[in-house]
Motif scaffolding. Structure first.
Motif, PDB file in Angstrom:
ATOM      1  N   ARG A  46       2.486  14.384   2.745  1.00 18.44           N
ATOM      2  CA  ARG A  46       2.012  15.470   3.095  1.00 18.44           C
ATOM      3  C   ARG A  46       3.149  16.716   3.568  1.00 18.44           C
ATOM      4  O   ARG A  46       2.932  17.697   2.859  1.00 18.44           O
TER       5      ARG A  46
ATOM      6  N   LEU B 149       3.022   2.270   5.007  1.00 18.06           N
ATOM      7  CA  LEU B 149       2.251   3.496   4.305  1.00 18.06           C
ATOM      8  C   LEU B 149       2.237   4.743   5.361  1.00 18.06           C
ATOM      9  O   LEU B 149       2.062   5.848   4.758  1.00 18.06           O
TER      10      LEU B 149
ATOM     11  N   THR C 152       0.966   6.603  -7.262  1.00 18.69           N
ATOM     12  CA  THR C 152      -0.355   7.392  -7.609  1.00 18.69           C
ATOM     13  C   THR C 152      -0.332   8.970  -6.908  1.00 18.69           C
ATOM     14  O   THR C 152      -1.201   9.732  -7.328  1.00 18.69           O
ATOM     15  N   ALA C 153       1.082   9.466  -6.360  1.00 14.41           N
ATOM     16  CA  ALA C 153       0.972  10.864  -5.856  1.00 14.41           C
ATOM     17  C   ALA C 153       1.152  11.633  -7.032  1.00 14.41           C
ATOM     18  O   ALA C 153       1.664  11.175  -8.408  1.00 14.41           O
TER      19      ALA C 153
ATOM     20  N   ASP D  41       0.769  -1.285  -0.116  1.00 15.17           N
ATOM     21  CA  ASP D  41       0.053  -0.082   0.061  1.00 15.17           C
ATOM     22  C   ASP D  41       0.937   1.299   0.009  1.00 15.17           C
ATOM     23  O   ASP D  41       0.610   2.249  -0.607  1.00 15.17           O
ATOM     24  N   ALA D  42       2.142   0.850   0.588  1.00 18.23           N
ATOM     25  CA  ALA D  42       2.993   2.402   0.364  1.00 18.23           C
ATOM     26  C   ALA D  42       3.465   2.534  -1.065  1.00 18.23           C
ATOM     27  O   ALA D  42       3.429   3.755  -1.213  1.00 18.23           O
TER      28      ALA D  42
ATOM     29  N   GLN E 287       2.823   8.440   3.731  1.00 20.72           N
ATOM     30  CA  GLN E 287       1.841   9.435   3.781  1.00 20.72           C
ATOM     31  C   GLN E 287       2.239  10.709   4.318  1.00 20.72           C
ATOM     32  O   GLN E 287       1.970  11.911   3.978  1.00 20.72           O
TER      33      GLN E 287
ATOM     34  N   GLU F 283       1.992   1.691  -3.446  1.00 22.39           N
ATOM     35  CA  GLU F 283       0.742   2.164  -4.262  1.00 22.39           C
ATOM     36  C   GLU F 283       0.627   3.720  -4.060  1.00 22.39           C
ATOM     37  O   GLU F 283       0.248   4.376  -4.918  1.00 22.39           O
ATOM     38  N   ALA F 284       0.784   4.213  -2.889  1.00 16.73           N
ATOM     39  CA  ALA F 284       0.714   5.358  -2.526  1.00 16.73           C
ATOM     40  C   ALA F 284       1.809   6.479  -3.510  1.00 16.73           C
ATOM     41  O   ALA F 284       1.423   7.554  -3.922  1.00 16.73           O
TER      42      ALA F 284
END
Length: 452
Positions: A384, A376, A348-349, A341-342, A380, A344-345
């Motif tokens: 940010r 993840l 898609t950033a 999931d990390a 994230q 994937e983040a």
């Protein structure tokens, strides 16, 4: 490494025969039976050469060539043609097809034609070590990057000036270094300078050098960067930020192939290959009088565009893991990868800061990681923080200049003479700064003049 050939023919027997012959000759072959399949294969893995029949079921080989040429202009295409389509093949040769062979053709002639096309397009192997040694610092599996690199490899064999375009952080200097390593100047110096990061008063001396006593503080002779790069390559980054007076002097250096240090009476011959880069719209700068047209055409003999990271999104996981491996050594941590999931983040950033921003994000998570697998939550958090602002040194300098000029114009009610005095700059230089940032002093006056 053997060259990769894409073979396109709807005759299964001929396809098999050609595949066997080319494989026996040492080539790596991808064989497809239609133009659509060929275009799909090109998107996945661009070859070094395309060998196609003119007559195909879904569209003819000439139409296929047109699409290949539009997407990959440096990729050589050889057409196989029957006697009835020779006129079409001749016309295609005039449009850019490397050549054609008439069926039935001699096997040796085919191999000779392929070898000739590959030699002219992108020779295998170089001094930098192996087929990919010249571009070893550029990590990519993107077909868009593959095309850029193919064109870069092609132009590297010449001394043509190259203008590299692309957003900040997209890797323009890495591409310039790759071109240098693939050139005959590879064993000579590669010198890079950011034209926007050096104050105007010092840039002339940095580029062209100065003699002792040329100005206050010139206590010794100083070799400029042109002399330092003699025999090799000089890379002028952010060429769009070069002041107009220096543009005139740079043009003279390029025309005369010699450089005169500040305060010197004699010019010094130089042999330098010039590469330049910008993230600015130079065409707009031309129309606004901020960049010289004659210099533009000197620098822009060949133009290469580096796609943004968002345009080569398939490279994000590859780059992230590549950076993680390097930073694992730097921080002496056993970092083995990203959680699914990390990753994937990351993939898609939006990446407004491109590859430079991705590196900064991976460095942050590497520094803060407490386990071998990056979670993840860390990604994230880093994204940010990166979203708040990602500025290069030059971008930060430009923003400071803009804000500073706005404050001065507000303070002086748009009076340029007063603003220049407070900035300790002459009016000509101050006006140039206002033009650079597209600031109109009249907009800052309490009572702007009324048009009659």
């Amino acid at each position: 490494m053997s060259a990769h050939i894409l073979l396109v023919d709807d005759d299964p027997d001929l396809l098999k025969l050609l595949s066997m012959r080319l494989t026996a000759a040492g080539y790596r072959v991808s064989a497809v039976a239609s133009a659509e399949a060929a275009l799909a294969r090109l998107a996945i893995e661009p070859p070094q050469l395309v060998l196609s029949d003119v007559r195909l079921p879904d569209r003819d080989g000439l139409a296929l060539f047109g699409e290949i040429h539009a997407r990959h202009p440096s990729l050589p295409v050889i057409l196989l043609t029957a006697h009835g389509t020779i006129p079409d093949a001749v016309e295609a040769t005039a449009r850019g097809v490397f050549g054609y062979l008439t069926k039935p053709f001699d096997g040796k002639l085919l191999l000779d034609k392929i070898a000739q096309a590959l030699a002219l397009a992108a020779p295998i192997g170089n001094k930098a070590g192996g087929d990919n040694g010249w571009r070893s610092q550029i990590v990519s599996r993107s077909s868009r990057m593959a095309e850029v690199l193919a064109e870069a490899r092609l132009v590297a064999r010449t001394d043509a000036s190259v203008l590299i375009r692309g957003d900040s952080g997209s890797g323009k200097e890495l591409l310039a270094q790759a071109i240098h390593r693939a050139s005959h100047r590879a064993d000579k110096p590669f010198v890079a300078v950011n034209c926007g990061a050096i104050p105007e008063a010092l840039l002339e001396s940095e580029l062209f050098g100065h003699v002792k006593g040329a100005f206050t503080g010139a206590v010794n002779n100083h070799r400029g960067l042109f002399q330092a790069a003699d025999g090799g390559t000089l890379f002028l980054d952010e060429i769009g930020d070069m002041p107009l007076p220096l543009q005139v002097k740079l043009l003279r250096v390029l025309q005369e192939r010699s450089v005169r240090p500040v305060g010197a009476s004699q010019a010094i011959p130089i042999d330098v290959r010039l590469l330049s880069a910008t993230h600015r719209d130079l065409e707009s700068a031309l129309s606004e009088g901020l960049f010289r047209e004659d210099l533009y055409y000197r620098l822009n003999v060949v133009s290469l565009y580096l796609p943004t990271l968002a345009e080569r999104r398939e490279d994000v996981p590859l780059l992230a893991n590549h950076f993680l491996a390097k930073l694992s050594d730097k921080y002496q941590k056993p970092l083995n990868g990203f959680a699914p999931d990390a990753l994937e983040a990351l993939a898609t950033a939006p990446w407004p800061g491109n590859v430079r921003q991705l590196y900064n994000v991976v460095e942050q998570v590497s520094a803060l990681a407490t386990s071998s697998l990056i979670p993840l939550s860390l990604v994230q958090r880093a994204l940010r923080a990166a979203a708040v602002e990602v500025l290069s040194y030059n971008e930060a300098k430009q923003r400071f200049e803009f804000d500073y000029l706005v404050r001065l114009l507000k303070l002086t009610d748009g009076n340029v003479a007063d603003a220049a005095r407070l900035a300790e700059r002459n009016r000509t230089e101050f006006y140039r700064l206002l033009q650079k940032h597209e600031l109109n002093p009249a907009q800052f006056r309490s009572h702007p003049p009324v048009a009659e």
